[in-house]
Design a protein around this motif. Structure first.
Motif, PDB file in Angstrom:
ATOM      1  N   UNK A 338      -1.091  14.772   6.482  1.00 29.44           N
ATOM      2  CA  UNK A 338      -0.109  14.631   5.403  1.00 29.44           C
ATOM      3  C   UNK A 338      -0.033  13.191   4.918  1.00 29.44           C
ATOM      4  N   UNK A 339      -0.181  12.225   5.837  1.00 26.18           N
ATOM      5  CA  UNK A 339      -0.187  10.818   5.428  1.00 26.18           C
ATOM      6  C   UNK A 339      -1.395  10.518   4.556  1.00 26.18           C
ATOM      7  N   UNK A 340      -2.543  11.072   4.937  1.00 28.82           N
ATOM      8  CA  UNK A 340      -3.768  10.848   4.158  1.00 28.82           C
ATOM      9  C   UNK A 340      -3.627  11.396   2.746  1.00 28.82           C
ATOM     10  N   UNK A 341      -3.029  12.575   2.617  1.00 26.32           N
ATOM     11  CA  UNK A 341      -2.844  13.192   1.299  1.00 26.32           C
ATOM     12  C   UNK A 341      -1.790  12.448   0.494  1.00 26.32           C
ATOM     13  N   UNK A 342      -0.727  12.006   1.154  1.00 28.63           N
ATOM     14  CA  UNK A 342       0.395  11.384   0.437  1.00 28.63           C
ATOM     15  C   UNK A 342       0.003  10.068  -0.228  1.00 28.63           C
ATOM     16  N   UNK A 343      -1.042   9.409   0.293  1.00 32.49           N
ATOM     17  CA  UNK A 343      -1.484   8.146  -0.315  1.00 32.49           C
ATOM     18  C   UNK A 343      -1.889   8.363  -1.766  1.00 32.49           C
ATOM     19  N   UNK A 344      -2.373   9.565  -2.086  1.00 29.49           N
ATOM     20  CA  UNK A 344      -2.836   9.850  -3.443  1.00 29.49           C
ATOM     21  C   UNK A 344      -1.703  10.245  -4.384  1.00 29.49           C
ATOM     22  N   UNK A 345      -0.620  10.778  -3.844  1.00 34.11           N
ATOM     23  CA  UNK A 345       0.392  11.380  -4.714  1.00 34.11           C
ATOM     24  C   UNK A 345       1.776  10.740  -4.617  1.00 34.11           C
ATOM     25  N   UNK A 346       2.049   9.990  -3.576  1.00 36.74           N
ATOM     26  CA  UNK A 346       3.386   9.425  -3.394  1.00 36.74           C
ATOM     27  C   UNK A 346       3.328   7.910  -3.536  1.00 36.74           C
ATOM     28  N   UNK A 347       4.036   7.330  -4.509  1.00 38.60           N
ATOM     29  CA  UNK A 347       3.977   5.874  -4.696  1.00 38.60           C
ATOM     30  C   UNK A 347       4.496   5.094  -3.494  1.00 38.60           C
ATOM     31  N   UNK A 348       5.503   5.622  -2.806  1.00 32.10           N
ATOM     32  CA  UNK A 348       6.009   4.919  -1.619  1.00 32.10           C
ATOM     33  C   UNK A 348       4.947   4.854  -0.528  1.00 32.10           C
ATOM     34  N   UNK A 349       4.261   5.950  -0.316  1.00 34.20           N
ATOM     35  CA  UNK A 349       3.201   5.976   0.702  1.00 34.20           C
ATOM     36  C   UNK A 349       2.037   5.080   0.302  1.00 34.20           C
ATOM     37  N   UNK A 350       1.696   5.103  -0.987  1.00 36.80           N
ATOM     38  CA  UNK A 350       0.597   4.256  -1.459  1.00 36.80           C
ATOM     39  C   UNK A 350       0.924   2.781  -1.278  1.00 36.80           C
ATOM     40  N   UNK A 351       2.151   2.414  -1.560  1.00 38.04           N
ATOM     41  CA  UNK A 351       2.571   1.018  -1.418  1.00 38.04           C
ATOM     42  C   UNK A 351       2.494   0.589   0.038  1.00 38.04           C
ATOM     43  N   UNK A 352       2.960   1.447   0.940  1.00 37.29           N
ATOM     44  CA  UNK A 352       2.923   1.126   2.367  1.00 37.29           C
ATOM     45  C   UNK A 352       1.477   1.019   2.845  1.00 37.29           C
ATOM     46  N   UNK A 353       0.619   1.943   2.423  1.00 40.95           N
ATOM     47  CA  UNK A 353      -0.793   1.919   2.815  1.00 40.95           C
ATOM     48  C   UNK A 353      -1.478   0.646   2.325  1.00 40.95           C
ATOM     49  N   UNK A 354      -1.256   0.297   1.064  1.00 41.18           N
ATOM     50  CA  UNK A 354      -1.878  -0.913   0.512  1.00 41.18           C
ATOM     51  C   UNK A 354      -1.410  -2.158   1.253  1.00 41.18           C
ATOM     52  N   UNK A 355      -0.148  -2.188   1.649  1.00 37.89           N
ATOM     53  CA  UNK A 355       0.357  -3.351   2.387  1.00 37.89           C
ATOM     54  C   UNK A 355      -0.336  -3.481   3.741  1.00 37.89           C
ATOM     55  N   UNK A 356      -0.560  -2.359   4.412  1.00 28.32           N
ATOM     56  CA  UNK A 356      -1.244  -2.408   5.701  1.00 28.32           C
ATOM     57  C   UNK A 356      -2.703  -2.823   5.548  1.00 28.32           C
TER      58      UNK A 356
END
Length: 398
Positions: A338-356
């Motif tokens: 679900x985390x892998x999928x959310x990076x594509x569709x959820x801006x909050x998840x994408x922001x957190x992923x990019x920061x890491x």
């Protein structure tokens, strides 16, 4: 409080029960048939040994073979602890003797339950969670079967017609349907693009013309028949039909899972989290037995799901973290996928992923960090009984 401990080494046809007192003395050791009258007699005999003491039961499985025994124990209000088989095997090395018997394993289970304070209790899950566990388990078996058959199909087709194996994605319905009617280069060339496209269209295959053109183009690249071509073609036809049948079974099972999952009180909350659909949501509910009551904190849930690193420090080495060994594989898959999928569709998840990633973490490390963060999110949503929002509601200071 005075207490005795009953260890159960579970088996298919028989279980072995062994009871210890507080001093580690064996009070009872018996092999019992996996049959209700025998199991009830065992429970009664153990309760007769209490003499005012409490009983704690420990078992090495949470379902399957000991399901009837667990149901009887829970119906009688007994406290039951779960000791994974991996822990039983490791603990056995610390006991005298090298032989392995059911009685010895039952003794180890009872003795470990007597000494340890970190074993998880087994509690009855709600009916929906139990059904979802059965349905998702069956679905996982079918997906594994499909993967094996698809690999066999690819290998078999490759041995006869390499160009067609490269041109087709045999996980899709169109190529599979094509292989049920045409397998060899000569047969595809004789059919031609127009006839092949019409044959596919009559079977409601989308993009029939493009698929027919790809197949004929592959056939034009091979004019040599390999030895055993007729038999291989028969096998390709059979394997393609097997994959299609498995796909249909999985689709029907997905409908059952969706219907049962959507009836659960937490379904709307779980589905609101980006990246979680009905199948992952059902696996989540099955893993946590329908609620988070067994977990004292998000950290406990993260450890159970295997998304919280475990320390491995020694001497002057500190801060050494590694993947935990004991965790729930299905639940980890829920959070990671679900985390892998959310990076594509959820801006909050994408922001957190990019920061890491900006901090220097690799892709898998960043996704695991996001999976750990999602544990906190789901925990808070279920606790507050509210759905996920991209912009969380503002809170007013008290």
């Amino acid at each position: 409080m005075r207490r005795i401990w009953a260890g159960i080494d579970s088996g298919k046809g028989h279980h072995h029960g062994l009871v210890l007192d507080a001093d580690g003395k064996t009070l009872l050791s018996r092999r019992v048939a996996n049959d209700e009258p025998e199991l009830l007699k065992l429970i009664g005999d153990v309760l007769d040994l209490t003499d005012g003491r409490e009983v704690t039961w420990a078992i090495d499985m949470t379902g399957g073979e000991p399901a009837l025994l667990l149901a009887l124990l829970l119906n009688h209000g007994q406290e039951v602890l779960y000791m994974p088989g991996r822990l039983v095997n490791r603990a056995s090395d610390g006991y005298r003797g090298e032989g392995k018997t059911d009685a010895r394993d039952a003794y180890v289970i009872a003795d470990q339950a007597r000494m340890r304070r970190d074993l998880r209790p087994i509690r009855p899950g709600d009916e929906a969670a139990i059904e979802l566990k059965l349905l998702t388990g069956r679905r996982a078996d079918l997906v594994e079967d499909r993967t094996r058959v698809v690999n066999r199909l690819r290998g078999t087709l490759l041995s006869m017609f390499p160009a067609l194996e490269r041109a087709l994605d045999v996980t899709n319905t169109g190529p599979l349907r094509l292989l049920t009617g045409y397998q060899t280069p000569a047969a595809i060339r004789r059919a031609g693009i127009t006839r092949l496209a019409k044959w596919l269209a009559n079977r409601k295959i989308r993009n029939a013309r493009a698929l027919a053109e790809a197949a004929v183009e592959a056939a034009e690249r091979q004019h040599t028949a390999v030895p055993g071509e007729k038999t291989i073609a028969t096998l390709v036809h059979t394997l393609a039909e097997e994959v299609m049948a498995l796909n249909e079974q999985i689709r029907e099972l997905d409908k059952l899972i969706e219907g049962r999952f959507c009836e659960h009180e937490l379904a709307d909350i779980i589905l609101s989290v980006p990246g979680i659909g009905t199948v992952l949501g059902a696996e989540f509910l099955a893993a946590v037995r329908g609620s988070l009551d067994e977990f004292d904190s998000p950290d406990a849930l993260a450890a159970f799901a295997g998304v919280a690193p475990a320390p491995r420090d020694s001497g002057k080495v500190s801060g050494n973290l590694h993947r935990p060994i004991a965790y729930h594989r299905r639940l980890q898959r829920v959070f990671y996928t679900s985390a892998l999928v959310s990076v594509r569709y959820d801006p909050n998840s994408r922001k957190f992923y990019d920061r890491k990633r900006a901090e220097g973490k690799k892709h898998v490390q960043a996704v695991l960090a996001l999976a750990r963060r999602r544990v906190n999110v789901i925990w808070a949503l279920i606790r507050d009984r509210r759905c996920y929002e991209v912009a969380p509601p503002a809170t007013t200071a008290a």
